[in-house]
Design a protein around this motif. Structure first.
Motif, PDB file in Angstrom:
ATOM      1  N   ILE A 146      43.859  97.556  36.767  1.00 47.03           N
ATOM      2  CA  ILE A 146      42.680  97.278  35.940  1.00 47.03           C
ATOM      3  C   ILE A 146      42.113  98.637  35.544  1.00 47.03           C
ATOM      4  N   ASN A 147      42.143  98.944  34.248  1.00 49.06           N
ATOM      5  CA  ASN A 147      41.922 100.307  33.762  1.00 49.06           C
ATOM      6  C   ASN A 147      40.596 100.428  33.018  1.00 49.06           C
ATOM      7  N   TYR A 148      39.863 101.490  33.339  1.00 51.03           N
ATOM      8  CA  TYR A 148      38.541 101.722  32.768  1.00 51.03           C
ATOM      9  C   TYR A 148      38.473 103.134  32.171  1.00 51.03           C
ATOM     10  N   ILE A 200      40.743  91.348  43.352  1.00 48.17           N
ATOM     11  CA  ILE A 200      41.161  91.501  41.961  1.00 48.17           C
ATOM     12  C   ILE A 200      42.318  90.540  41.746  1.00 48.17           C
ATOM     13  N   ALA A 201      42.388  89.947  40.546  1.00 49.94           N
ATOM     14  CA  ALA A 201      43.405  88.925  40.293  1.00 49.94           C
ATOM     15  C   ALA A 201      43.750  88.887  38.815  1.00 49.94           C
ATOM     16  N   ALA A 202      44.952  88.400  38.516  1.00 57.33           N
ATOM     17  CA  ALA A 202      45.390  88.251  37.127  1.00 57.33           C
ATOM     18  C   ALA A 202      46.357  87.093  37.004  1.00 57.33           C
ATOM     19  N   THR A 203      46.309  86.445  35.845  1.00 58.55           N
ATOM     20  CA  THR A 203      47.275  85.419  35.453  1.00 58.55           C
ATOM     21  C   THR A 203      48.101  85.986  34.317  1.00 58.55           C
ATOM     22  N   ASN A 232      40.429  88.647  36.831  1.00 60.63           N
ATOM     23  CA  ASN A 232      39.126  88.522  37.474  1.00 60.63           C
ATOM     24  C   ASN A 232      38.966  89.639  38.496  1.00 60.63           C
ATOM     25  N   SER A 233      37.775  90.214  38.541  1.00 56.74           N
ATOM     26  CA  SER A 233      37.442  91.234  39.533  1.00 56.74           C
ATOM     27  C   SER A 233      36.149  90.826  40.212  1.00 56.74           C
TER      28      SER A 233
END
Length: 232
Positions: A14-16, A137-140, A190-191
């Motif tokens: 997850i990049n900022y 932290i999660a991703a689909t 989602n974070s």
């Protein structure tokens, strides 16, 4: 000489974009910030260490485990690498070895992960505890892994092949060897985490920041070489 061999699997980035001035105090001596299209990045990364061998030996109960870290991107003599703000693992021995031998910034916490597959998507979640509260932290993603594109943000984020640490005015470099990764296109993420509790007030603002991108890399075998002193 190779210090560690493992398989890094299902890496969630997850990049900022951040103000470079925030990261300057964390720069090891002799390194400089690395930019992509004029932007300075930090990345939250969660993944699995699997089939771990230290000096060719599998250590009991230390073969498969989660890691979550916050990192940023640097250069040293045209070698592109990363610096870790903090790395979290569930194994105290890993924390001891990494901090003692590589001068990293590991801490130990309860952790777990969830990987799920449905008919049209994959789901990845990494969880850990800070102050007795679960963070995640999660991703689909889509189910088909695809190559990264040349000169893309994904390539910038995933293809830094050195780690840098600073200790007592010295800077150490270690090489991380792995092939170019495939990645799954992210549908949703989602974070649920407290950036200040995890990483301090310098990164508290990320709680309200929108990521520039979210990447899920399939991963591959990696080899971590012994450290070298590159600045003293």
């Amino acid at each position: 000489m190779t210090f560690l061999n493992a398989y890094w699997r299902n890496l969630l980035f997850i990049n900022y974009e951040v103000d470079p001035k925030i990261l300057e105090p964390y720069l090891p001596k002799g390194t400089e910030l690395d930019f992509y299209n004029g932007k300075c990045y930090v990345s939250m990364v969660g993944f699995m260490f699997m089939d771990v061998k230290v000096l060719g030996i599998k250590l009991y109960n230390h073969i498969n485990f989660e890691e979550v870290n916050l990192r940023f991107y640097v250069k040293h003599n045209n070698k592109r690498g990363v610096v870790f703000i903090q790395e979290i693992v569930p194994k105290p021995l890993i924390t001891l070895v990494a901090n003692s031998l590589y001068h990293e910034h590991y801490t130990t916490s309860n952790m777990d992960h969830v990987w799920k597959e449905t008919h049209d998507s994959l789901f990845f979640e990494y969880r850990w505890q800070v102050n007795n509260k679960w963070q995640s932290i999660a991703a689909t993603t889509e189910k088909e892994a695809v190559p990264i594109l040349e000169n893309s943000e994904e390539q910038f984020i995933m293809e830094h092949y050195f780690g840098y640490t600073g200790h007592k005015n010295k800077t150490f470099q270690y090489e991380v060897l792995h092939p170019s990764w495939l990645h799954y296109k992210v549908k949703d993420f989602n974070s649920a985490m407290d950036f200040e509790a995890n990483y301090g007030t310098d990164f508290e603002h990320l709680k309200y920041a929108k990521p520039t991108s979210v990447i899920l890399a399939k991963g591959a075998e990696v080899s971590i070489k012994n450290k070298l002193t590159v600045h003293k």
